[in-house]
Write a protein that holds these residues in place. Structure first.
Motif, PDB file in Angstrom:
ATOM      1  N   PRO A 150     -15.213 -24.534 -34.257  1.00  0.00           N
ATOM      2  CA  PRO A 150     -16.668 -24.908 -34.061  1.00  0.00           C
ATOM      3  C   PRO A 150     -17.032 -24.032 -32.951  1.00  0.00           C
ATOM      4  O   PRO A 150     -18.423 -23.366 -33.235  1.00  0.00           O
ATOM      5  CB  PRO A 150     -17.796 -25.854 -34.559  1.00  0.00           C
ATOM      6  CG  PRO A 150     -16.060 -27.000 -34.321  1.00  0.00           C
ATOM      7  CD  PRO A 150     -14.563 -26.210 -34.219  1.00  0.00           C
ATOM      8  N   ILE A 151     -16.102 -24.253 -32.033  1.00  0.00           N
ATOM      9  CA  ILE A 151     -16.791 -23.469 -30.172  1.00  0.00           C
ATOM     10  C   ILE A 151     -16.873 -22.033 -31.336  1.00  0.00           C
ATOM     11  O   ILE A 151     -17.736 -21.135 -30.528  1.00  0.00           O
ATOM     12  CB  ILE A 151     -16.227 -23.837 -29.327  1.00  0.00           C
ATOM     13  CG1 ILE A 151     -16.152 -25.330 -29.028  1.00  0.00           C
ATOM     14  CG2 ILE A 151     -16.067 -22.825 -28.565  1.00  0.00           C
ATOM     15  CD1 ILE A 151     -15.338 -26.098 -28.210  1.00  0.00           C
ATOM     16  N   ARG A 210     -16.702 -19.993 -33.410  1.00  0.00           N
ATOM     17  CA  ARG A 210     -17.587 -19.968 -34.643  1.00  0.00           C
ATOM     18  C   ARG A 210     -19.386 -19.834 -33.749  1.00  0.00           C
ATOM     19  O   ARG A 210     -19.995 -18.488 -34.418  1.00  0.00           O
ATOM     20  CB  ARG A 210     -17.848 -20.611 -35.831  1.00  0.00           C
ATOM     21  CG  ARG A 210     -17.790 -20.450 -36.746  1.00  0.00           C
ATOM     22  CD  ARG A 210     -18.369 -21.162 -38.530  1.00  0.00           C
ATOM     23  NE  ARG A 210     -16.405 -21.227 -38.784  1.00  0.00           N
ATOM     24  CZ  ARG A 210     -15.924 -20.812 -39.259  1.00  0.00           C
ATOM     25  NH1 ARG A 210     -16.492 -19.245 -39.785  1.00  0.00           N
ATOM     26  NH2 ARG A 210     -14.395 -20.828 -39.518  1.00  0.00           N
ATOM     27  N   ASP A 211     -19.470 -20.936 -33.312  1.00  0.00           N
ATOM     28  CA  ASP A 211     -20.221 -20.438 -32.261  1.00  0.00           C
ATOM     29  C   ASP A 211     -20.652 -19.599 -31.096  1.00  0.00           C
ATOM     30  O   ASP A 211     -21.819 -19.041 -31.147  1.00  0.00           O
ATOM     31  CB  ASP A 211     -20.965 -21.509 -31.701  1.00  0.00           C
ATOM     32  CG  ASP A 211     -21.613 -22.653 -32.243  1.00  0.00           C
ATOM     33  OD1 ASP A 211     -21.533 -22.812 -33.982  1.00  0.00           O
ATOM     34  OD2 ASP A 211     -21.496 -24.304 -31.790  1.00  0.00           O
ATOM     35  N   ARG A 215     -21.102 -16.381 -34.166  1.00  0.00           N
ATOM     36  CA  ARG A 215     -22.486 -15.996 -34.466  1.00  0.00           C
ATOM     37  C   ARG A 215     -23.435 -15.189 -33.022  1.00  0.00           C
ATOM     38  O   ARG A 215     -24.315 -14.530 -33.624  1.00  0.00           O
ATOM     39  CB  ARG A 215     -22.743 -17.502 -34.917  1.00  0.00           C
ATOM     40  CG  ARG A 215     -22.267 -17.328 -36.199  1.00  0.00           C
ATOM     41  CD  ARG A 215     -22.676 -19.173 -36.554  1.00  0.00           C
ATOM     42  NE  ARG A 215     -21.905 -19.462 -37.842  1.00  0.00           N
ATOM     43  CZ  ARG A 215     -22.028 -20.680 -38.535  1.00  0.00           C
ATOM     44  NH1 ARG A 215     -22.678 -21.666 -38.038  1.00  0.00           N
ATOM     45  NH2 ARG A 215     -20.839 -20.917 -39.715  1.00  0.00           N
ATOM     46  N   GLU A 216     -23.386 -16.160 -32.081  1.00  0.00           N
ATOM     47  CA  GLU A 216     -24.698 -15.608 -30.527  1.00  0.00           C
ATOM     48  C   GLU A 216     -23.779 -14.159 -31.087  1.00  0.00           C
ATOM     49  O   GLU A 216     -25.387 -13.322 -30.322  1.00  0.00           O
ATOM     50  CB  GLU A 216     -23.988 -16.879 -29.236  1.00  0.00           C
ATOM     51  CG  GLU A 216     -24.362 -15.894 -28.158  1.00  0.00           C
ATOM     52  CD  GLU A 216     -24.432 -16.804 -26.398  1.00  0.00           C
ATOM     53  OE1 GLU A 216     -24.039 -15.955 -26.268  1.00  0.00           O
ATOM     54  OE2 GLU A 216     -23.907 -17.847 -26.857  1.00  0.00           O
ATOM     55  N   GLU A 269     -16.947 -14.617 -39.952  1.00  0.00           N
ATOM     56  CA  GLU A 269     -18.499 -14.157 -39.333  1.00  0.00           C
ATOM     57  C   GLU A 269     -19.601 -12.678 -39.666  1.00  0.00           C
ATOM     58  O   GLU A 269     -19.823 -12.850 -39.817  1.00  0.00           O
ATOM     59  CB  GLU A 269     -18.600 -14.770 -37.560  1.00  0.00           C
ATOM     60  CG  GLU A 269     -18.265 -16.328 -37.204  1.00  0.00           C
ATOM     61  CD  GLU A 269     -19.542 -17.412 -38.863  1.00  0.00           C
ATOM     62  OE1 GLU A 269     -20.502 -16.703 -38.645  1.00  0.00           O
ATOM     63  OE2 GLU A 269     -19.024 -18.127 -39.579  1.00  0.00           O
TER      64      GLU A 269
END
Length: 390
Positions: A104-105, A107-108, A111-112, A356
């Motif tokens: 999750p880290i 992926r975040d 995305r940013e 992503e």
């Protein structure tokens, strides 16, 4: 004795074309560059040398050209059995189960960074994304506080670009800064240890060999080594993947439409665009390979980028093919005692990054010239992209 010259100007494609020639004509090649070194081009030769840590050591020279400015950095700079306790300490923190919690880290972060590229309508996938993402991921893996994450991101990105641009002055400057950051991290963990099962620095400080702790400078060197290896390879590889997908719009569309293919596609990209050609060994004795004698003490580059395109192992080896039946033969994470200890985290980063990219970026194409890396990496340093209209 000059079979090839790595100092000649290169394009993104020229080095791999030259290695294909050498595999056929001169698979055990010699160059006079950087004081002279040998280069193994065939899969079987590279795999055998990487697996024979008794004959081919890393403690004398571990990369071509030699770029180390300070002391030894375990585990890469050490030979068994000296290297083994350092690797054994890091390995439990880098298993697939352990690194899965970072998805999750990762992926975040992806995305940013990708959303920022979309907002400005394009950009350099290396400068804007792949040179930044792995540094931030490693900072989280090392449990750095936010202020230190920002500092590492800045210094790490500068070091990354300096190494790939052959800027020795900037490489030395930023390398020393990374050492200072590693020393500060060791001091912080001595003052306030974390769980050794969750924190690499605390684990290194807690390890005992014959009742004795690791020397502080060796712990600092280990942290510095882990940082650098985890920063550079993903930057180059993602740049190369972006070049490939810009040139193959059908594959780009296929991966967008069928994201379940992305893990297998990344494995094939890892084989096809293995980002290292300069990891080196030094033979402890004269060695004869394919009729050529490599004298003891002379540097030998294991050209993984050539080995992974060897047509004797991979049919039509310079072509991207999903579902190759013998992917286990790929050497993209190395072989033997120095096989990449962070392979699980690296692959997770790369798969999530490609997922992503396909999910968040509009259809993209090249927007200018590709700037290639030089030894010891191989791949793309700068890849300007333009996005199709929404």
């Amino acid at each position: 004795m000059q079979d090839f010259d790595p100092l000649l100007p290169e394009t993104f494609d020229s080095a791999t074309a030259d290695y294909a020639r050498l595999r056929g004509e001169c698979p055990v090649a010699h160059s006079d560059a950087w004081g002279g070194f040998w280069a193994l081009m065939k899969h079987s030769d590279v795999a055998a040398a990487a697996a024979d840590s008794g004959t081919f050591i890393t403690s004398k020279q571990n990369v071509v050209p030699a770029v180390a400015f300070t002391g030894r950095r375990p585990p890469l700079h050490l030979d068994p059995p000296e290297h083994t306790p350092y690797r054994r300490t890091l390995s439990p923190l880098l298993t697939e189960r352990k690194v899965a919690r970072f998805e999750p880290i990762i992926r975040d972060i992806c995305r940013e960074l990708l959303d920022a590229m979309v907002a400005k309508g394009g950009g350099d996938i290396c400068e804007d994304f792949s040179a930044r993402m792995p540094i931030r991921v490693f900072a989280h893996w090392m449990n750095l506080p936010p202020a230190q994450i920002e500092s590492l991101s800045d210094v790490g990105r500068r070091y990354n670009i300096a190494v790939q641009s052959n800027d020795m002055e900037s490489t030395k400057e930023t390398s020393l800064l990374l050492y200072e950051m590693a020393r500060q991290l060791v001091a912080d963990r001595k003052a306030a240890p974390l769980d050794p099962e969750e924190d690499a620095t605390s684990a290194l400080l807690a390890t005992r060999v014959d009742g004795e702790p690791f020397p502080d400078e060796m712990i600092v060197g280990t942290i510095r080594q882990v940082l650098v290896v985890g920063i550079i390879a993903p930057t180059v590889l993602i740049g190369s993947v972006a070049v490939h997908l810009s040139r193959d719009q059908a594959l780009q569309a296929k991966l967008r439409a069928e994201p379940e293919l992305i893990p297998a596609a990344m494995d094939e990209f890892l084989r096809l665009y293995t980002p290292y050609r300069g990891f080196a060994r030094t033979p402890t004795r004269d060695v004869e390979i394919r009729g050529r004698t490599i004298p003891a003490g002379e540097a030998v580059a294991l050209v993984y980028a050539s080995a992974n395109r060897d047509e004797d192992v991979f049919e039509d080896g310079s072509t991207f093919k999903l579902g190759r039946p013998n992917m286990k033969e790929s050497l993209h994470f190395g072989r033997g005692t120095h096989m990449c200890v962070g392979a699980a985290l690296a692959r997770l980063e790369l798969v999530v990054a490609l997922e992503e990219m396909m999910a968040r970026l509009p259809t993209f194409d090249l927007a200018g010239d590709i700037v290639p890396t030089r030894f010891p990496e191989i791949g793309a340093l700068r890849v300007p992209l333009t996005f199709a209209p929404a």
